[in-house]
Design a protein around this motif. Structure first.
Motif, PDB file in Angstrom:
ATOM      1  N   ARG A 158       0.777  -1.205   0.067  1.00 17.05           N
ATOM      2  CA  ARG A 158       0.163  -0.104  -0.003  1.00 17.05           C
ATOM      3  C   ARG A 158       0.665   1.195   0.014  1.00 17.05           C
ATOM      4  NH1 ARG A 158      -5.223  -1.371   3.335  1.00 17.05           N
ATOM      5  NH2 ARG A 158      -5.429  -3.504   2.636  1.00 17.05           N
ATOM      6  N   ARG A 202     -11.497   7.904 -13.732  1.00 16.48           N
ATOM      7  CA  ARG A 202     -11.009   6.496 -13.675  1.00 16.48           C
ATOM      8  C   ARG A 202     -10.152   6.107 -14.898  1.00 16.48           C
ATOM      9  NH1 ARG A 202     -16.706   5.751 -12.791  1.00 16.48           N
ATOM     10  NH2 ARG A 202     -16.962   4.846 -14.749  1.00 16.48           N
ATOM     11  N   PHE A 261      -1.762   4.430  -4.558  1.00 15.75           N
ATOM     12  CA  PHE A 261      -2.408   3.331  -5.074  1.00 15.75           C
ATOM     13  C   PHE A 261      -1.839   2.123  -4.204  1.00 15.75           C
ATOM     14  CE2 PHE A 261       1.594   4.688  -7.424  1.00 15.75           C
ATOM     15  CZ  PHE A 261       2.345   3.678  -6.670  1.00 15.75           C
ATOM     16  N   TRP A 262      -2.707   0.919  -4.381  1.00 15.55           N
ATOM     17  CA  TRP A 262      -2.285  -0.087  -3.835  1.00 15.55           C
ATOM     18  C   TRP A 262      -1.890  -1.136  -4.881  1.00 15.55           C
ATOM     19  CZ3 TRP A 262      -7.132  -1.299  -0.189  1.00 15.55           C
ATOM     20  CH2 TRP A 262      -7.281  -0.527   0.690  1.00 15.55           C
ATOM     21  N   LEU A 270      -4.640  -0.911  -7.566  1.00 13.59           N
ATOM     22  CA  LEU A 270      -6.005  -0.155  -7.448  1.00 13.59           C
ATOM     23  C   LEU A 270      -5.464   1.232  -7.152  1.00 13.59           C
ATOM     24  CD1 LEU A 270      -5.915  -3.259  -6.007  1.00 13.59           C
ATOM     25  CD2 LEU A 270      -8.382  -2.654  -5.768  1.00 13.59           C
ATOM     26  N   ARG A 272     -15.622   4.611  -6.677  1.00  9.47           N
ATOM     27  CA  ARG A 272     -15.179   5.515  -5.669  1.00  9.47           C
ATOM     28  C   ARG A 272     -14.135   6.300  -6.028  1.00  9.47           C
ATOM     29  NH1 ARG A 272     -13.354   2.309  -0.798  1.00  9.47           N
ATOM     30  NH2 ARG A 272     -14.668   0.846  -1.678  1.00  9.47           N
ATOM     31  N   LEU A 273     -13.181   6.178  -7.062  1.00  2.30           N
ATOM     32  CA  LEU A 273     -12.307   6.876  -7.673  1.00  2.30           C
ATOM     33  C   LEU A 273     -12.767   8.387  -8.392  1.00  2.30           C
ATOM     34  CD1 LEU A 273      -9.307   7.002  -7.959  1.00  2.30           C
ATOM     35  CD2 LEU A 273      -9.594   5.976 -10.149  1.00  2.30           C
ATOM     36  N   ARG A 288      -5.736   5.377  -5.894  1.00  4.25           N
ATOM     37  CA  ARG A 288      -6.803   5.983  -4.939  1.00  4.25           C
ATOM     38  C   ARG A 288      -6.715   7.462  -5.363  1.00  4.25           C
ATOM     39  NH1 ARG A 288      -9.128   2.153  -3.687  1.00  4.25           N
ATOM     40  NH2 ARG A 288      -8.249   0.394  -2.762  1.00  4.25           N
ATOM     41  N   ARG A 289      -7.484   8.366  -4.968  1.00  4.68           N
ATOM     42  CA  ARG A 289      -7.981   9.656  -5.049  1.00  4.68           C
ATOM     43  C   ARG A 289      -6.658  10.355  -5.429  1.00  4.68           C
ATOM     44  NH1 ARG A 289     -13.874  11.423  -3.056  1.00  4.68           N
ATOM     45  NH2 ARG A 289     -15.126   9.525  -4.059  1.00  4.68           N
ATOM     46  N   SER A 290      -5.887  10.132  -4.387  1.00  5.69           N
ATOM     47  CA  SER A 290      -4.510  10.813  -4.176  1.00  5.69           C
ATOM     48  C   SER A 290      -3.484  10.857  -5.310  1.00  5.69           C
ATOM     49  CB  SER A 290      -4.132  10.733  -2.917  1.00  5.69           C
ATOM     50  OG  SER A 290      -3.413   9.289  -2.815  1.00  5.69           O
TER      51      SER A 290
END
Length: 115
Positions: free
Chosen positions: A28, A60, A32-33, A87, A53-54, A89-91
């Motif tokens: 993580r 996306r 992103f993961w 995956l 959710r993104l 993430r928003r950041s």
């Protein structure tokens, strides 16, 4: 010359994603993961999961393009062939590309050490 990812370099089937999730390791980072699983045959493959959710479809797709570009530029740095599921993430949208590159390389190194 096609600079994108070929079909052979993408995870496309559900069972491939599930295999990485169940047998791989998870790293993580803030933007992103990464889930990684050692692949014993064939090239390294990438799969991207960008959920609603993104953001909307534009966000996306932008995140997926960023991840694919990171993989394309640094797949030669992998110590062995891997299947990767990323995956975002928003950041990811607030992080500069150069920082994304260093975080991606760091995550790949951590994943290869844990496999």
């Amino acid at each position: 010359m096609n600079r994108g990812l070929s079909r052979k370099e993408r995870l496309r089937k559900t069972y491939e994603f599930l295999q990485v999730k169940s047998n791989g390791v998870s790293i993580r980072q803030a933007p992103f993961w990464i889930q990684a699983h050692e692949n014993f045959s064939g090239p390294s493959k990438l799969g991207v999961i960008a959920t609603k959710r993104l953001g909307n479809a534009v966000a996306r797709n932008q995140a997926k393009r960023l991840i694919r570009e990171l993989f394309r530029k640094h797949k030669h740095n992998l110590p062995f062939t891997m299947h990767l599921v990323v995956l975002p993430r928003r950041s990811i949208f607030q992080t500069p590309f150069t920082n994304l590159e260093t975080l991606f390389i760091d995550a790949l190194n951590k994943a290869s050490n844990r496999l």
